[in-house]
Design a protein around this motif. Structure first.
Motif, PDB file in Angstrom:
ATOM      1  N   GLN A 299       0.722  -1.385   0.110  1.00  0.00           N
ATOM      2  CA  GLN A 299       0.003  -0.177  -0.039  1.00  0.00           C
ATOM      3  C   GLN A 299       0.724   1.356  -0.023  1.00  0.00           C
ATOM      4  N   GLU A 300       1.922   1.256   0.789  1.00  0.00           N
ATOM      5  CA  GLU A 300       2.901   2.607   0.785  1.00  0.00           C
ATOM      6  C   GLU A 300       3.593   2.630  -0.718  1.00  0.00           C
ATOM      7  N   CYS A 301       3.837   1.507  -1.421  1.00  0.00           N
ATOM      8  CA  CYS A 301       4.303   1.801  -2.596  1.00  0.00           C
ATOM      9  C   CYS A 301       3.414   2.236  -3.746  1.00  0.00           C
ATOM     10  N   GLN A 302       1.987   1.773  -3.554  1.00  0.00           N
ATOM     11  CA  GLN A 302       1.163   2.243  -4.346  1.00  0.00           C
ATOM     12  C   GLN A 302       0.705   3.571  -4.218  1.00  0.00           C
ATOM     13  N   ASP A 303       0.905   3.991  -2.906  1.00  0.00           N
ATOM     14  CA  ASP A 303       0.399   5.428  -2.574  1.00  0.00           C
ATOM     15  C   ASP A 303       1.401   6.355  -3.243  1.00  0.00           C
ATOM     16  N   TYR A 304       2.765   5.838  -2.867  1.00  0.00           N
ATOM     17  CA  TYR A 304       4.062   6.640  -3.484  1.00  0.00           C
ATOM     18  C   TYR A 304       3.913   6.760  -5.037  1.00  0.00           C
ATOM     19  N   ILE A 305       3.496   5.660  -5.848  1.00  0.00           N
ATOM     20  CA  ILE A 305       3.447   5.549  -7.327  1.00  0.00           C
ATOM     21  C   ILE A 305       2.279   6.711  -7.476  1.00  0.00           C
ATOM     22  N   GLU A 306       1.171   6.705  -7.058  1.00  0.00           N
ATOM     23  CA  GLU A 306       0.131   7.521  -7.279  1.00  0.00           C
ATOM     24  C   GLU A 306       0.364   8.763  -7.173  1.00  0.00           C
ATOM     25  N   GLU A 307       1.346   9.274  -6.174  1.00  0.00           N
ATOM     26  CA  GLU A 307       1.696  10.452  -5.812  1.00  0.00           C
ATOM     27  C   GLU A 307       2.851  11.225  -6.824  1.00  0.00           C
ATOM     28  N   VAL A 308       3.628  10.322  -7.507  1.00  0.00           N
ATOM     29  CA  VAL A 308       4.629  10.855  -8.310  1.00  0.00           C
ATOM     30  C   VAL A 308       4.542  10.607  -9.831  1.00  0.00           C
ATOM     31  N   TRP A 309       3.751   9.477 -10.083  1.00  0.00           N
ATOM     32  CA  TRP A 309       3.450   9.034 -11.544  1.00  0.00           C
ATOM     33  C   TRP A 309       2.259   9.888 -11.915  1.00  0.00           C
ATOM     34  N   THR A 310       2.168  11.240 -12.244  1.00  0.00           N
ATOM     35  CA  THR A 310       1.157  12.210 -12.578  1.00  0.00           C
ATOM     36  C   THR A 310       0.923  12.173 -13.887  1.00  0.00           C
ATOM     37  N   ASP A 311       1.898  11.587 -14.996  1.00  0.00           N
ATOM     38  CA  ASP A 311       1.544  11.674 -16.182  1.00  0.00           C
ATOM     39  C   ASP A 311       1.790  10.073 -16.610  1.00  0.00           C
ATOM     40  N   MET A 312       0.800   9.153 -16.989  1.00  0.00           N
ATOM     41  CA  MET A 312       0.837   7.979 -17.374  1.00  0.00           C
ATOM     42  C   MET A 312       1.332   7.285 -18.582  1.00  0.00           C
ATOM     43  N   ARG A 313       1.456   8.636 -19.501  1.00  0.00           N
ATOM     44  CA  ARG A 313       1.717   8.349 -20.788  1.00  0.00           C
ATOM     45  C   ARG A 313       3.462   7.738 -20.794  1.00  0.00           C
ATOM     46  N   PRO A 314       3.698   6.627 -21.779  1.00  0.00           N
ATOM     47  CA  PRO A 314       4.923   6.286 -21.819  1.00  0.00           C
ATOM     48  C   PRO A 314       5.871   7.610 -22.497  1.00  0.00           C
ATOM     49  N   LEU A 315       7.280   7.499 -21.839  1.00  0.00           N
ATOM     50  CA  LEU A 315       8.042   8.486 -22.189  1.00  0.00           C
ATOM     51  C   LEU A 315       8.185   8.863 -23.664  1.00  0.00           C
ATOM     52  N   SER A 316       8.389   7.611 -24.491  1.00  0.00           N
ATOM     53  CA  SER A 316       8.445   7.652 -25.830  1.00  0.00           C
ATOM     54  C   SER A 316       7.205   8.828 -26.500  1.00  0.00           C
ATOM     55  N   LEU A 317       6.038   8.423 -25.921  1.00  0.00           N
ATOM     56  CA  LEU A 317       4.943   9.325 -26.462  1.00  0.00           C
ATOM     57  C   LEU A 317       4.844  10.634 -25.990  1.00  0.00           C
ATOM     58  N   ARG A 318       5.105  10.922 -24.779  1.00  0.00           N
ATOM     59  CA  ARG A 318       5.405  12.287 -24.172  1.00  0.00           C
ATOM     60  C   ARG A 318       6.260  12.917 -25.167  1.00  0.00           C
ATOM     61  N   THR A 319       7.688  12.542 -25.466  1.00  0.00           N
ATOM     62  CA  THR A 319       8.782  13.009 -26.226  1.00  0.00           C
ATOM     63  C   THR A 319       8.251  13.568 -27.570  1.00  0.00           C
ATOM     64  N   ARG A 320       7.517  12.592 -28.418  1.00  0.00           N
ATOM     65  CA  ARG A 320       7.065  12.870 -29.496  1.00  0.00           C
ATOM     66  C   ARG A 320       5.920  14.022 -29.506  1.00  0.00           C
ATOM     67  N   LEU A 321       5.178  13.944 -28.670  1.00  0.00           N
ATOM     68  CA  LEU A 321       4.187  14.822 -28.646  1.00  0.00           C
ATOM     69  C   LEU A 321       4.758  16.334 -28.356  1.00  0.00           C
ATOM     70  N   GLU A 322       5.756  16.401 -27.362  1.00  0.00           N
ATOM     71  CA  GLU A 322       6.515  17.494 -26.978  1.00  0.00           C
ATOM     72  C   GLU A 322       7.188  18.274 -28.417  1.00  0.00           C
ATOM     73  N   GLU A 323       7.734  17.377 -29.239  1.00  0.00           N
ATOM     74  CA  GLU A 323       8.402  17.617 -30.139  1.00  0.00           C
ATOM     75  C   GLU A 323       7.625  18.007 -31.360  1.00  0.00           C
ATOM     76  N   ALA A 324       6.411  17.586 -31.480  1.00  0.00           N
ATOM     77  CA  ALA A 324       5.251  17.891 -32.479  1.00  0.00           C
ATOM     78  C   ALA A 324       4.841  19.375 -31.830  1.00  0.00           C
ATOM     79  N   ASP A 325       4.471  19.640 -30.709  1.00  0.00           N
ATOM     80  CA  ASP A 325       4.194  21.145 -30.354  1.00  0.00           C
ATOM     81  C   ASP A 325       5.294  22.182 -30.576  1.00  0.00           C
ATOM     82  N   LYS A 326       6.537  21.751 -30.781  1.00  0.00           N
ATOM     83  CA  LYS A 326       7.702  22.723 -31.197  1.00  0.00           C
ATOM     84  C   LYS A 326       7.483  23.114 -32.408  1.00  0.00           C
ATOM     85  N   GLN A 327       7.023  22.450 -33.132  1.00  0.00           N
ATOM     86  CA  GLN A 327       6.986  22.650 -34.654  1.00  0.00           C
ATOM     87  C   GLN A 327       6.008  23.427 -35.007  1.00  0.00           C
TER      88      GLN A 327
END
Length: 84
Positions: free
Chosen positions: A56-84
């Motif tokens: 439960q403590e680990c699940q609570d920690y994850i819920e607190e810190v994992w605020t964007d559940m999208r995979p890193l590769s998707l977030r990176t692609r979307l950020e790059e697309a926003d810059k164009q």
């Protein structure tokens, strides 16, 4: 115990007390979080984040810190697309 190791691990996992068993929070290369039994070897594609506790403590920690559940590769692609 003559049972195969994998069967012994499964049977042991079924008997774990979630209030007493220690877990480690882990993260993979895509910044996906999970928990792993502290006394087990962590697979090569995961690394610890430095937090351990009950399930439960680990699940609570994850819920607190994992605020964007999208995979890193998707977030990176979307950020790059926003810059164009």
């Amino acid at each position: 115990d003559m049972r195969p190791l994998s069967l012994r691990k499964i049977m042991t996992a079924e008997k774990l007390d979630p209030e007493k068993t220690e877990y480690t929070v882990v993260i993979d290369h895509e910044e996906i979080y999970s928990i792993w039994l502290t006394d087990r070897e962590i697979p090569d594609y995961w690394k610890t984040v430095g937090f351990e506790g009950t399930k439960q403590e680990c699940q609570d920690y994850i819920e607190e810190v994992w605020t964007d559940m999208r995979p890193l590769s998707l977030r990176t692609r979307l950020e790059e697309a926003d810059k164009q």
